[in-house]
Enzyme design. Structure first.
Site, short mmCIF file in Angstrom:
data_model
loop_
_atom_site.label_atom_id
_atom_site.label_comp_id
_atom_site.label_asym_id
_atom_site.label_seq_id
_atom_site.Cartn_x
_atom_site.Cartn_y
_atom_site.Cartn_z
N TYR A 146 10.66 4.34 2.60
CA TYR A 146 11.15 3.88 3.87
C TYR A 146 12.37 4.39 4.45
O TYR A 146 12.77 4.47 5.52
CB TYR A 146 12.19 2.36 3.18
N LYS A 196 2.87 2.82 -10.19
CA LYS A 196 2.07 3.44 -9.87
C LYS A 196 1.53 4.83 -10.65
O LYS A 196 1.61 6.36 -9.96
CB LYS A 196 1.43 3.71 -7.41
N ASP A 228 -1.01 -2.53 -8.36
CA ASP A 228 -2.07 -3.22 -8.36
C ASP A 228 -2.49 -4.57 -9.39
O ASP A 228 -2.74 -5.31 -8.55
CB ASP A 228 -3.57 -1.97 -8.12
N ASP A 252 9.13 -5.04 -2.05
CA ASP A 252 9.53 -5.33 -0.64
C ASP A 252 7.87 -6.75 -0.31
O ASP A 252 7.52 -7.46 -0.63
CB ASP A 252 9.24 -4.53 0.84
N ASP A 256 7.54 -10.89 -1.59
CA ASP A 256 6.62 -11.23 -0.74
C ASP A 256 5.59 -12.37 -1.53
O ASP A 256 5.47 -13.64 -1.18
CB ASP A 256 6.15 -11.24 0.64
#
Ligand code: NAD
Length: 364
Positions: A146, A196, A228, A252, A256
């Site tokens: 970001y 990852k 994942d 992020d 959620d």
């Protein structure tokens, strides 16, 4: 204990919900003999309307001088013509990014707890929800993709293209990992680091660095998990997680997912911290302009944000528990705001929920 707390009520339901948290903290102060002084400052659309800036310099100065900051939420109605006419860096949400940066808040801590009284509101299968979920996601907040270099253009072969870069330094990973391990020490002593690593170099550095930090915490178990797989495990068996530490983008998305598992965004709070104990505490939801002023907003997330401040910034664990117990008690008695209402429960207005919680706060 004497503390000075800045309140950024913000927009929409912000004033209703921050008032509830302030009242709960004042009740705690009177029960436990503390003195909390609250000072309201402007941020968001309300600040733009009054000063032309989403984050006035005066607000930054007051926040930096405070012991901690309580935030409601910022953001105007999607169809607000005045706010929509403003450039990105002058919009309400720019205030939030600005204050995080000004206060050097590099970690975002989001607890996600499945309240036993609300287990029916979770989209998880009952036998999985019954195992419970009480986890904390520690998300790196001011690095990663970001904030990395970005660009784009038009290429004769590819056509239009765009790119963003994920980058982390040992310093950035070390400081966020330390926060996670410290937090785990006060909880169930388990850290799951999510990356990852099988694909990304930045994740390989992440993993190596987290393992270095882990050497200073032999009493805390460390588990590595690919992102994942983590997305699957969160819905398969969320009870396996205690503290999760991860990068900005993975945090992020996963936070959620975890929020959804609990059944209501009106219940969850978060804190952002940097190198000092002065943090920013807020609900995870936005300013909900669609229900502002209707007295139906659920104040619980913001009240619990106040409890987090007491524990994480002021070290007042008993006082934080007193607020959390009060919330549990009111829910156990069957009281619900509209967003968490279910059959057989008693629906109450936002102000009534606030009164019930404040009344239920007792010294253990
Ligand atoms: P939102 O979280 O404000 O609302 C989503 C839905 O949840 C709405 O239907 C709303 O009524 C409901 N809701 C939210 N909080 C609730 C509560 N406490 N009680 C009952 N119901 C609640 O998200 P949105 O609608 O996408 O965004 C509205 C504004 O908030 C936008 O301007 C957005 O930019 C801003 N926003 C701010 C923050 C922040 O300040 N941290 C975070 C997210 C969104």
């Amino acid at each position: 204990m004497k503390k000075h707390i800045v309140v950024l009520a913000g927009d929409g339901i912000g004033p209703e919900i921050t008032d509830a948290a302030v009242e709960a903290m004042q009740k705690v102060a009177s029960l436990y003999g503390h003195e909390f002084e609250f000072e309201h400052c402007l941020m968001g659309a309300c600040a733009i309307r009054e000063t032309g800036e989403p984050l006035p310099a005066e607000t930054v100065k007051k926040c930096l001088a405070s012991d901690s900051v309580l935030l409601g939420a910022v953001g105007a109605k999607v169809d607000d013509p005045f706010i929509n006419s403003l450039p990105g860096n002058k919009r309400p949400e720019a205030g939030l990014l600005g204050i995080r940066k000004a206060m050097g808040l590099y970690s975002n801590v989001r607890p996600a707890r499945l309240f036993p009284a609300l287990a029916g509101a979770s989209p998880l299968r009952k036998d999985i929800a019954d195992r419970g979920m009480d986890l904390v996601i520690v998300r790196e907040l001011i690095g990663g993709i970001y904030f990395g270099k970005r660009g784009g253009g038009v290429d004769p072969d590819m056509g239009e293209y765009a790119w963003d870069t994920e980058q982390y330094s040992v310093k950035e990973v070390t400081r966020i990992a330390k926060i996670a391990f410290e937090m785990a020490r006060g909880r169930r002593k388990k850290v799951t680091s999510i990356d990852k690593e099988n694909v990304l170099d930045s994740s390989r550095l992440w993993r190596k660095t987290v393992h270095e930090v882990a050497k200073d915490y032999p009493d805390v178990e460390l588990v590595d998990m690919l992102v994942d797989n983590a997305a699957q495990q969160l819905v398969k068996d969320p009870s396996q997680f205690d503290v999760i530490v991860t990068s900005n983008i993975f945090g992020d998305i996963l936070s959620d997912e975890a929020a959804m598992i609990t059944g209501s965004i009106g219940m969850l709070s978060s804190s952002s911290l940097g190198d000092t104990k002065c943090g920013l505490y807020e609900p995870i939801h936005g300013s909900a302009p669609d229900i502002a002023g209707m007295d139906i907003a659920n104040p619980i997330a913001t009240v619990l944000a106040g409890a987090m401040m007491l524990r994480d910034s002021f070290g007042l664990n008993e006082e934080a528990k007193a607020i959390e117990r009060a919330v549990d008690k009111v829910l156990d008695k069957g009281y619900r705001t509209a967003d968490i209402m279910s059959a057989g429960m008693q629906q109450v207005k936002g102000s009534e929920m606030r009164r019930l919680i404040v009344e239920s706060i007792e010294k253990a």
